[in-house]
Structures are given as C-alpha cells and as structure tokens.
Design a protein around this motif. Structure first.
Motif, PDB file in Angstrom:
ATOM      1  N   GLY A  86       0.676  -1.160  -0.052  1.00  0.00           N
ATOM      2  CA  GLY A  86      -0.169  -0.191  -0.152  1.00  0.00           C
ATOM      3  C   GLY A  86       1.085   1.389  -0.003  1.00  0.00           C
ATOM      4  N   ILE A  87       0.101   2.373   0.238  1.00  0.00           N
ATOM      5  CA  ILE A  87       0.771   3.624  -0.056  1.00  0.00           C
ATOM      6  C   ILE A  87       2.112   3.967   1.123  1.00  0.00           C
ATOM      7  N   GLU A  88       1.962   3.411   2.267  1.00  0.00           N
ATOM      8  CA  GLU A  88       2.847   3.226   3.347  1.00  0.00           C
ATOM      9  C   GLU A  88       4.163   2.635   2.905  1.00  0.00           C
ATOM     10  N   TRP A  89       3.997   1.473   2.460  1.00  0.00           N
ATOM     11  CA  TRP A  89       5.020   0.523   1.984  1.00  0.00           C
ATOM     12  C   TRP A  89       5.811   1.566   0.787  1.00  0.00           C
ATOM     13  N   LYS A  90       5.000   1.996  -0.206  1.00  0.00           N
ATOM     14  CA  LYS A  90       5.543   2.765  -1.268  1.00  0.00           C
ATOM     15  C   LYS A  90       6.215   3.766  -1.081  1.00  0.00           C
ATOM     16  N   ARG A  91       5.958   4.604   0.239  1.00  0.00           N
ATOM     17  CA  ARG A  91       6.820   5.841   0.563  1.00  0.00           C
ATOM     18  C   ARG A  91       7.914   5.464   1.165  1.00  0.00           C
ATOM     19  N   ASN A  92       8.001   4.220   2.167  1.00  0.00           N
ATOM     20  CA  ASN A  92       9.093   3.757   2.730  1.00  0.00           C
ATOM     21  C   ASN A  92      10.010   3.275   1.729  1.00  0.00           C
TER      22      ASN A  92
END
Length: 195
Positions: A86-92
């Motif tokens: 998800g977006i959290e993983w993508k940002r990290n």
C-alpha cells in the motif's frame, strides 16, 4: 550480517545498507532460488521478523530486493497492519531506495528505469518489463529467456513441463502445455528454458 550481505550487493552500497540495518536490525537469510519470488518479509505471531532473499540474484537485483523487503519491515515497525504494498510501503520503499539511485552503485543504463519504477512501485519488480529486462542483462548466463523474447510457436520448458507459446492476451501469453493440451497464461517476463 553486513559481511555476508556485502558478497551479494554492489560494493558502493555496503555503507548505506549497513546504516539502514543499524537503525532497523533484523534477521536476514540468504536462501536458494525460489521460482515464484526473489525475497520475502515474514513476521510470526510473536512479531519476530525475518527477510529472506534468493542467493542467485545479480548484485543489482539483490540490492533492489533487499531494499524492497526492508521497506516491508520499516512499514511494519511504523504501522503494524497496513496493505503489504500500500501507500505506506511505497513511501518507505521510495525513501529507502533514493540514496541508492547513484551511478557509483547502479549502472547508468539502469538508473532511469529504476527512477521510473520508483514513481509508483509495484509488488514485484517483474511488473515492470523494461526494468526486469535491463536487470537480467547483468545475470550470469543462465540459459533462460523471457517468454516475450521467444517467437510465436516456440517450444519451451517451465518447471519441468513443456509448453508452446501462443498469442498474447493483454499482458500475458497463452501457452499450451504439450502433454495435457491445457492452456495457461504466462506473464510476459516469465523466465523459461528454450528447447
């Protein structure tokens, strides 16, 4: 841990990887090739975590996979329960990967492809055909080809079964398993052995 990892990643990336591992210590295992994945992040019921990475990856694919899995760990540490990609993983993943996008670490031909991939990273680098193909050029000659490189009607071997390449259906190729005559769909960058 960094001593073992340094055998698998570009020399100029070792210090950056070590910095991440000092901040986020965890167990990393290097394992034999798995046909369905390059690496994974696992957590147990008691929140013990481990990353595994295939030992047969070239140094650039290994580093990309390592950072991908480290992003899962960082995401888990910060958010616990979120979508795996998800977006959290993508940002990290983007945040961890950016310092590595450097011509002293990756060859110049890979940098624009990796930068493009990082705009909106997917669950697998394999979803980006151009990046996968470029990374494959750095593999030892494995005798394998991508299915999209084969001519229509070519015969190939995949997981000890023989197939015939057929038509493309949007993003996958229809291939007939020769013994059963059943049709299977293959991702266009599936690696197969040509016969």
């Amino acid at each position: 841990m960094i001593e073992e990892l340094s055998k698998y990643i570009p020399e100029n990336s070792v210090t950056l990887v070590e910095e991440i591992l000092v901040e986020h210590p965890l167990d990393i295992k290097i394992v034999r090739e798995r046909a369905t994945k390059h690496g994974d992040f696992k957590r147990s019921v008691h929140n013990k975590v481990q990353i595994t990475i295939n030992n047969n990856l070239n140094q650039y694919q290994f580093l990309l996979t390592l950072v991908h899995e480290l992003a899962h760990f960082v995401t888990f540490e910060k958010n616990k329960r979120v979508k795996p990609h998800g977006i959290e993983w993508k940002r990290n993943f983007q945040h961890l990967m950016l310092p590595f996008l450097n011509p002293t670490i990756f060859p110049e031909d890979l940098l624009p492809l990796m930068a493009n991939y990082l705009i909106n990273p997917k669950a697998s680098t394999g979803s980006d055909v151009n990046l996968t193909y470029a990374l494959k050029r750095y593999d030892d000659n494995s005798g394998k080809s991508f299915i999209f490189e084969l001519q229509h009607g070519s015969i190939f071997l995949f997981k000890n079964k023989t197939y015939k390449k057929g038509n493309i259906r949007r993003t996958r190729f229809e291939c007939v398993e020769m013994k059963s005559k059943r049709t299977y769909l293959f991702n266009q960058n599936a690696e197969v052995e040509t016969l």
